[in-house]
Design a protein around this motif. Structure first.
Motif, PDB file in Angstrom:
ATOM      1  N   THR A 113      11.186   9.251  13.468  1.00 47.03           N
ATOM      2  CA  THR A 113      11.722   9.483  12.124  1.00 47.03           C
ATOM      3  C   THR A 113      11.437   8.353  11.136  1.00 47.03           C
ATOM      4  O   THR A 113      10.896   8.617  10.044  1.00 47.03           O
ATOM      5  CB  THR A 113      13.234   9.751  12.190  1.00 47.03           C
ATOM      6  N   PRO A 114      11.787   7.078  11.427  1.00 46.49           N
ATOM      7  CA  PRO A 114      11.607   6.040  10.400  1.00 46.49           C
ATOM      8  C   PRO A 114      10.178   5.878   9.894  1.00 46.49           C
ATOM      9  O   PRO A 114       9.970   5.822   8.668  1.00 46.49           O
ATOM     10  CB  PRO A 114      12.115   4.768  11.100  1.00 46.49           C
ATOM     11  N   PRO A 115       9.155   5.813  10.770  1.00 42.46           N
ATOM     12  CA  PRO A 115       7.808   5.621  10.224  1.00 42.46           C
ATOM     13  C   PRO A 115       7.317   6.800   9.398  1.00 42.46           C
ATOM     14  O   PRO A 115       6.570   6.619   8.430  1.00 42.46           O
ATOM     15  CB  PRO A 115       6.941   5.421  11.479  1.00 42.46           C
ATOM     16  N   LEU A 116       7.736   8.023   9.751  1.00 41.89           N
ATOM     17  CA  LEU A 116       7.263   9.171   8.991  1.00 41.89           C
ATOM     18  C   LEU A 116       8.039   9.337   7.692  1.00 41.89           C
ATOM     19  O   LEU A 116       7.441   9.650   6.648  1.00 41.89           O
ATOM     20  CB  LEU A 116       7.354  10.435   9.851  1.00 41.89           C
ATOM     21  N   VAL A 117       9.351   9.119   7.717  1.00 43.84           N
ATOM     22  CA  VAL A 117      10.131   9.165   6.483  1.00 43.84           C
ATOM     23  C   VAL A 117       9.630   8.105   5.499  1.00 43.84           C
ATOM     24  O   VAL A 117       9.589   8.328   4.284  1.00 43.84           O
ATOM     25  CB  VAL A 117      11.636   8.973   6.776  1.00 43.84           C
ATOM     26  N   ALA A 118       9.216   6.949   6.018  1.00 44.32           N
ATOM     27  CA  ALA A 118       8.698   5.890   5.156  1.00 44.32           C
ATOM     28  C   ALA A 118       7.462   6.338   4.394  1.00 44.32           C
ATOM     29  O   ALA A 118       7.178   5.852   3.300  1.00 44.32           O
ATOM     30  CB  ALA A 118       8.362   4.649   5.994  1.00 44.32           C
ATOM     31  N   GLN A 119       6.722   7.280   4.953  1.00 43.88           N
ATOM     32  CA  GLN A 119       5.466   7.711   4.339  1.00 43.88           C
ATOM     33  C   GLN A 119       5.584   8.978   3.499  1.00 43.88           C
ATOM     34  O   GLN A 119       4.825   9.150   2.541  1.00 43.88           O
ATOM     35  CB  GLN A 119       4.421   7.922   5.437  1.00 43.88           C
ATOM     36  N   VAL A 120       6.513   9.864   3.864  1.00 43.45           N
ATOM     37  CA  VAL A 120       6.556  11.147   3.159  1.00 43.45           C
ATOM     38  C   VAL A 120       7.920  11.480   2.566  1.00 43.45           C
ATOM     39  O   VAL A 120       8.032  12.422   1.777  1.00 43.45           O
ATOM     40  CB  VAL A 120       6.113  12.299   4.097  1.00 43.45           C
ATOM     41  N   GLY A 121       8.976  10.765   2.933  1.00 42.83           N
ATOM     42  CA  GLY A 121      10.309  11.078   2.444  1.00 42.83           C
ATOM     43  C   GLY A 121      11.026  12.062   3.353  1.00 42.83           C
ATOM     44  O   GLY A 121      10.409  12.743   4.166  1.00 42.83           O
ATOM     45  N   THR A 122      12.330  12.144   3.204  1.00 45.16           N
ATOM     46  CA  THR A 122      13.144  12.964   4.093  1.00 45.16           C
ATOM     47  C   THR A 122      12.850  14.452   3.954  1.00 45.16           C
ATOM     48  O   THR A 122      12.733  15.172   4.948  1.00 45.16           O
ATOM     49  CB  THR A 122      14.641  12.715   3.824  1.00 45.16           C
TER      50      THR A 122
END
Length: 231
Positions: A113-122
């Motif tokens: 979750t954290p690395p992907l949310v950092a790139q695309v948002g929740t």
């Protein structure tokens, strides 16, 4: 992703400051905890029934019967209710084959979750998760010969991995960096799936993993990479 033993009775918007705060701290957005809860709650209910704490042990088989993914329902099998052949493309992703299956998948989800949310948002993270669940089901339906039900969130998780790799691939192409490391990661995923498939006597739904991965990769191609924007 897990294929259960056969049942003989059945044949955009910009990233918000909220997203950035969670991404920077490594915390998990509330919406993702809701997704986790949708998987944890059914398994806890079924675990309690298995242990005869409430209900009856047959609850698990009933849950699989009504919400697992049965490829035969896309053929000539009779569904338990009218929308089952459609809803199973989603519901299978929130059931698991036991507590350890659940723990492995939810731990992986929280790590991704954290690395992907950092790139695309929740919001886009949740969209990618949903697309990957559907892609996993499509992959299983297209490639399996199993008559047993398939359950688990790992098709969606492989989709998240595919999305991360897709974003990295695009970033590497844009910056002129080599893409060979991604080939190594893909090979490791293939070998890992082959090993687990062998160790579980073919009960790993690799078709779901492949479908989810491809769906996540393709969907991420249309998603703005906010990390690239800030670079």
């Amino acid at each position: 992703m897990h294929v259960l033993a056969s049942d003989p009775s059945r044949r955009g918007t910009e990233m918000t400051s909220h997203d950035e705060r969670f991404a920077g701290s490594g915390r998990i957005p509330r919406a993702v905890w809701i997704v986790v809860s949708l998987s944890v709650l059914p398994e806890l209910i079924l675990q309690g029934a298995d242990l005869d704490l409430w209900g009856r042990p047959g609850w698990r088989s009933v849950a699989y019967e009504y919400a697992g993914f049965w490829a035969g329902l896309l053929g000539d099998w009779r569904p338990n209710y009218t929308l089952q052949p459609i809803l199973m493309f989603v519901t299978y992703g929130f059931l698991h084959a036991g507590i350890w299956h659940l723990v492995l998948n939810m731990t992986t989800l929280l790590a991704l979750t954290p690395p992907l949310v950092a790139q695309v948002g929740t919001g886009r993270f949740l969209a990618l998760y949903g697309v990957s669940i559907l892609g996993g089901a499509v992959g299983f339906a297209a490639l399996t010969r199993a008559t047993a039900p398939m359950v688990g969130a790992s098709g969606a998780l492989f989709g998240l991995v595919g999305a991360l790799m897709s974003l990295d691939f695009r970033r590497r192409i844009d910056t002129g960096r080599p893409v060979a490391p991604l080939a190594g990661t893909a090979l490791a995923l293939i070998l890992g799936n082959a090993l687990v498939w062998w160790a579980t006597n073919g009960r790993l739904a690799w078709e779901t993993h492949l479908g989810g991965f491809l769906a996540g990769w393709i969907a991420a191609m249309a998603v703005p990479d906010r990390r690239a924007d800030r670079a």
